[in-house]
Design a protein around this motif. Structure first.
Motif, PDB file in Angstrom:
ATOM      1  N   LYS A 113       0.861  -1.382   0.093  1.00 40.96           N
ATOM      2  CA  LYS A 113      -0.307  -0.129  -0.197  1.00 40.96           C
ATOM      3  C   LYS A 113       1.029   1.519   0.074  1.00 40.96           C
ATOM      4  CE  LYS A 113      -4.008   1.700   0.106  1.00 40.96           C
ATOM      5  NZ  LYS A 113      -5.550   1.437  -0.514  1.00 40.96           N
ATOM      6  N   LEU A 114       1.960   1.122   1.267  1.00 45.99           N
ATOM      7  CA  LEU A 114       2.713   2.305   0.565  1.00 45.99           C
ATOM      8  C   LEU A 114       3.496   2.528  -0.167  1.00 45.99           C
ATOM      9  CD1 LEU A 114       3.276   2.714   4.991  1.00 45.99           C
ATOM     10  CD2 LEU A 114       2.126   4.049   3.662  1.00 45.99           C
ATOM     11  N   LEU A 115       4.355   1.376  -0.568  1.00 46.11           N
ATOM     12  CA  LEU A 115       5.510   1.144  -1.340  1.00 46.11           C
ATOM     13  C   LEU A 115       6.585   2.406  -1.617  1.00 46.11           C
ATOM     14  CD1 LEU A 115       3.237   1.102  -5.220  1.00 46.11           C
ATOM     15  CD2 LEU A 115       3.596  -0.463  -3.766  1.00 46.11           C
ATOM     16  N   ASN A 116       6.353   1.694  -0.008  1.00 45.27           N
ATOM     17  CA  ASN A 116       8.193   2.947   0.174  1.00 45.27           C
ATOM     18  C   ASN A 116       8.454   1.907   1.751  1.00 45.27           C
ATOM     19  OD1 ASN A 116       9.217   4.670   2.463  1.00 45.27           O
ATOM     20  ND2 ASN A 116       8.541   6.204   0.699  1.00 45.27           N
ATOM     21  N   PHE A 117       9.485   1.833   1.478  1.00 47.95           N
ATOM     22  CA  PHE A 117       9.938   0.592   2.335  1.00 47.95           C
ATOM     23  C   PHE A 117      10.083   1.080   4.342  1.00 47.95           C
ATOM     24  CE2 PHE A 117      10.993  -2.323  -1.542  1.00 47.95           C
ATOM     25  CZ  PHE A 117      10.868  -3.056  -0.612  1.00 47.95           C
ATOM     26  N   SER A 118      10.749   2.333   4.314  1.00 43.96           N
ATOM     27  CA  SER A 118      11.329   3.096   5.399  1.00 43.96           C
ATOM     28  C   SER A 118      10.168   3.718   6.553  1.00 43.96           C
ATOM     29  CB  SER A 118      12.069   4.635   5.021  1.00 43.96           C
ATOM     30  OG  SER A 118      11.619   5.665   4.247  1.00 43.96           O
ATOM     31  N   PHE A 147       6.768 -17.641  -3.740  1.00 41.76           N
ATOM     32  CA  PHE A 147       6.289 -17.319  -4.909  1.00 41.76           C
ATOM     33  C   PHE A 147       6.872 -17.814  -6.245  1.00 41.76           C
ATOM     34  CE2 PHE A 147       3.530 -15.717  -1.426  1.00 41.76           C
ATOM     35  CZ  PHE A 147       2.364 -17.022  -1.031  1.00 41.76           C
ATOM     36  N   ASP A 148       8.476 -17.915  -5.794  1.00 42.32           N
ATOM     37  CA  ASP A 148       9.487 -17.726  -6.943  1.00 42.32           C
ATOM     38  C   ASP A 148       9.228 -16.977  -7.717  1.00 42.32           C
ATOM     39  OD1 ASP A 148      11.308 -18.743  -8.528  1.00 42.32           O
ATOM     40  OD2 ASP A 148      10.325 -20.684  -9.142  1.00 42.32           O
ATOM     41  N   ALA A 149       8.957 -15.817  -7.553  1.00 39.89           N
ATOM     42  CA  ALA A 149       8.403 -15.061  -8.761  1.00 39.89           C
ATOM     43  C   ALA A 149       8.816 -13.466  -8.283  1.00 39.89           C
ATOM     44  CB  ALA A 149       6.902 -14.724  -8.032  1.00 39.89           C
ATOM     45  N   LYS A 150       9.072 -12.430  -8.646  1.00 38.26           N
ATOM     46  CA  LYS A 150       9.277 -10.935  -7.973  1.00 38.26           C
ATOM     47  C   LYS A 150       7.810 -10.471  -8.813  1.00 38.26           C
ATOM     48  CE  LYS A 150      12.913  -6.668  -8.713  1.00 38.26           C
ATOM     49  NZ  LYS A 150      13.248  -7.450  -8.487  1.00 38.26           N
ATOM     50  N   LEU A 151       8.121  -9.720  -6.848  1.00 33.13           N
ATOM     51  CA  LEU A 151       7.038  -9.207  -6.124  1.00 33.13           C
ATOM     52  C   LEU A 151       7.003  -7.803  -6.717  1.00 33.13           C
ATOM     53  CD1 LEU A 151       6.457 -11.292  -3.172  1.00 33.13           C
ATOM     54  CD2 LEU A 151       5.342 -11.812  -5.278  1.00 33.13           C
ATOM     55  N   LEU A 152       7.568  -7.469  -6.674  1.00 34.32           N
ATOM     56  CA  LEU A 152       7.795  -5.379  -6.317  1.00 34.32           C
ATOM     57  C   LEU A 152       9.543  -5.116  -6.734  1.00 34.32           C
ATOM     58  CD1 LEU A 152       6.654  -5.961  -3.196  1.00 34.32           C
ATOM     59  CD2 LEU A 152       7.745  -3.602  -3.032  1.00 34.32           C
ATOM     60  N   THR A 208      16.044   3.880  -7.981  1.00 36.12           N
ATOM     61  CA  THR A 208      16.065   5.026  -7.293  1.00 36.12           C
ATOM     62  C   THR A 208      14.940   5.987  -7.476  1.00 36.12           C
ATOM     63  OG1 THR A 208      17.200   5.759  -9.159  1.00 36.12           O
ATOM     64  CG2 THR A 208      18.824   4.747  -7.813  1.00 36.12           C
ATOM     65  N   HIS A 209      13.863   6.091  -7.973  1.00 32.00           N
ATOM     66  CA  HIS A 209      12.948   6.926  -7.828  1.00 32.00           C
ATOM     67  C   HIS A 209      11.591   5.808  -7.143  1.00 32.00           C
ATOM     68  CE1 HIS A 209      15.044   9.517  -9.763  1.00 32.00           C
ATOM     69  NE2 HIS A 209      15.630   8.784 -10.864  1.00 32.00           N
ATOM     70  N   GLN A 210      11.314   5.142  -7.467  1.00 28.50           N
ATOM     71  CA  GLN A 210       9.867   4.590  -6.679  1.00 28.50           C
ATOM     72  C   GLN A 210      10.009   3.072  -6.864  1.00 28.50           C
ATOM     73  OE1 GLN A 210       6.909   5.277 -10.477  1.00 28.50           O
ATOM     74  NE2 GLN A 210       8.156   3.873 -12.379  1.00 28.50           N
ATOM     75  N   VAL A 211       9.057   2.975  -6.272  1.00 23.25           N
ATOM     76  CA  VAL A 211       8.609   1.082  -5.476  1.00 23.25           C
ATOM     77  C   VAL A 211       7.497   0.790  -6.566  1.00 23.25           C
ATOM     78  CG1 VAL A 211       8.710  -1.019  -3.836  1.00 23.25           C
ATOM     79  CG2 VAL A 211      10.006   1.166  -3.826  1.00 23.25           C
ATOM     80  N   GLU A 212       6.924  -0.347  -7.690  1.00 23.04           N
ATOM     81  CA  GLU A 212       6.326  -0.538  -7.769  1.00 23.04           C
ATOM     82  C   GLU A 212       5.929  -1.508  -7.636  1.00 23.04           C
ATOM     83  OE1 GLU A 212       5.509   1.101 -11.552  1.00 23.04           O
ATOM     84  OE2 GLU A 212       7.468  -0.749 -12.635  1.00 23.04           O
ATOM     85  N   GLN A 252       0.310  -7.275  -7.331  1.00 25.14           N
ATOM     86  CA  GLN A 252      -0.446  -7.027  -7.786  1.00 25.14           C
ATOM     87  C   GLN A 252      -1.653  -8.635  -6.317  1.00 25.14           C
ATOM     88  OE1 GLN A 252      -1.817  -3.921  -6.866  1.00 25.14           O
ATOM     89  NE2 GLN A 252      -3.925  -4.839  -5.914  1.00 25.14           N
ATOM     90  N   LEU A 253      -1.391  -9.625  -7.165  1.00 25.60           N
ATOM     91  CA  LEU A 253      -2.869 -10.998  -7.281  1.00 25.60           C
ATOM     92  C   LEU A 253      -1.570 -10.814  -6.002  1.00 25.60           C
ATOM     93  CD1 LEU A 253      -4.625 -12.666  -8.085  1.00 25.60           C
ATOM     94  CD2 LEU A 253      -2.386 -13.976  -9.126  1.00 25.60           C
ATOM     95  N   LEU A 254      -0.771 -11.249  -4.725  1.00 26.49           N
ATOM     96  CA  LEU A 254      -0.275 -11.201  -3.791  1.00 26.49           C
ATOM     97  C   LEU A 254      -1.392 -10.138  -2.537  1.00 26.49           C
ATOM     98  CD1 LEU A 254       0.187 -13.524  -1.696  1.00 26.49           C
ATOM     99  CD2 LEU A 254       2.818 -12.383  -2.443  1.00 26.49           C
TER     100      LEU A 254
END
Length: 302
Positions: free
Chosen positions: A14-19, A43-48, A52-56, A62-64
């Motif tokens: 939801k926040l898409l911001n680790f800190s 899940f053997d898959a990349k989730l994010l 340097t500019h964003q996390v998506e 999104q499914l997870l």
């Protein structure tokens, strides 16, 4: 797989911001990153996707997020049903608050509440404004003390109790021209470069500042973008011509070269409130509200 991993992932998705996610969860960013890596391995898959500019979220991410929310809701509902069947009513509250804005009031009230309701376990988390609406909506917290402009109190999703007002201030360097004025208007701030929080990082915090200016027909930039209010106040130390708009309770962030001026307009102030989701069925919420009503009646000077 532990349910807490799904809870952590929902906050991060939801926040898409680790800190910010790590701060809200009360953990360090490296630990959160390790937990994400563990989920990706499971899940053997990349989730994010991160740069340097964003996390998506990736499509799988999104499914997870959608499926994890179903799992967490069902998990909580199952505990609620079983505890009710056993006659064990819920006796805990998770509460978020905004640092200096509400800490003193909240501490005084909590001492009283615990005297009268010792069986209710209270879990508190100091957080930032943008984290609160989603946490309430997901029932990750039951109640929240926050501060927001008065135009936002009419939302239909949450109930609220207004506690007290916090005036808007304009912070400036001690050598700033505005320090020579007897009264400072909110429109005076528009005549100078504004150092403000990046709306992309903190949308609700950015909206607070923009609201007060736009109410008087002034568009909000800001001219100099900072990731948070402490950084804004630090940058102000280096500029004799800029301004920072902030609530009075945050003026403790100012350095030795800065000062603050109260805004002349009477309608430029924040409401300090308690808010909660009426769809949350935690019975301890009503105990808290009743006790707060009594506390406010005994402290009419707030």
């Amino acid at each position: 797989m532990e349910i807490r991993l799904f809870r952590e992932y929902l906050v991060l998705s939801k926040l898409l911001n680790f800190s910010r996610a790590a701060e809200q969860l009360g953990m360090t960013q490296p630990v959160l990153s390790r937990h994400l890596k563990y989920l990706e391995e499971q899940f053997d898959a990349k989730l994010l996707n991160r740069n340097t500019h964003q996390v998506e979220l990736t499509p799988t991410g999104q499914l997870l997020a959608e499926e994890a929310e179903k799992i967490v809701v069902q998990y909580e509902a199952t505990f609620h049903v079983i505890r009710e069947a056993l006659g064990k009513s819920q006796s805990s509250l998770s509460i978020m608050f905004l640092g200096a804005a509400t800490r003193e009031f909240f501490t005084d009230f909590l001492v009283r509440f615990r005297k009268h309701h010792e069986a209710v376990e209270i879990n508190c988390c100091d957080t930032d404004l943008d984290a609160i609406p989603d946490a309430l909506d997901r029932h990750e917290c039951d109640l929240a003390f926050l501060i927001r402009p008065d135009h936002q109190i009419n939302d239909k999703q949450f109930k609220h109790i207004e506690l007290f007002k916090d005036p808007l201030c304009i912070a400036v360097h001690k050598d700033h021209p505005l320090t020579k004025k007897e009264q400072v208007s909110i429109t005076d701030a528009a005549d100078y470069p504004i150092i403000g929080v990046d709306k992309a990082v903190s949308p609700l915090s950015g909206e607070c500042n923009s609201y007060f200016l736009e109410r008087y027909g002034v568009s909000y930039g800001p001219d100099v973008v900072s990731p948070n209010l402490p950084t804004c106040c630090f940058n102000l130390e280096l500029s004799t011509n800029a301004v920072v708009i902030l609530p009075k309770h945050q003026t403790h962030l100012l350095g030795k070269n800065s000062t603050f001026l109260r805004v002349a307009e009477a309608d430029c102030q924040f409401n300090v409130e308690l808010i909660w989701d009426p769809k949350n069925r935690n019975p301890s919420i009503s105990l808290f509200i009743d006790e707060l009503d009594a506390f406010l009646k005994d402290h009419t000077g707030l």
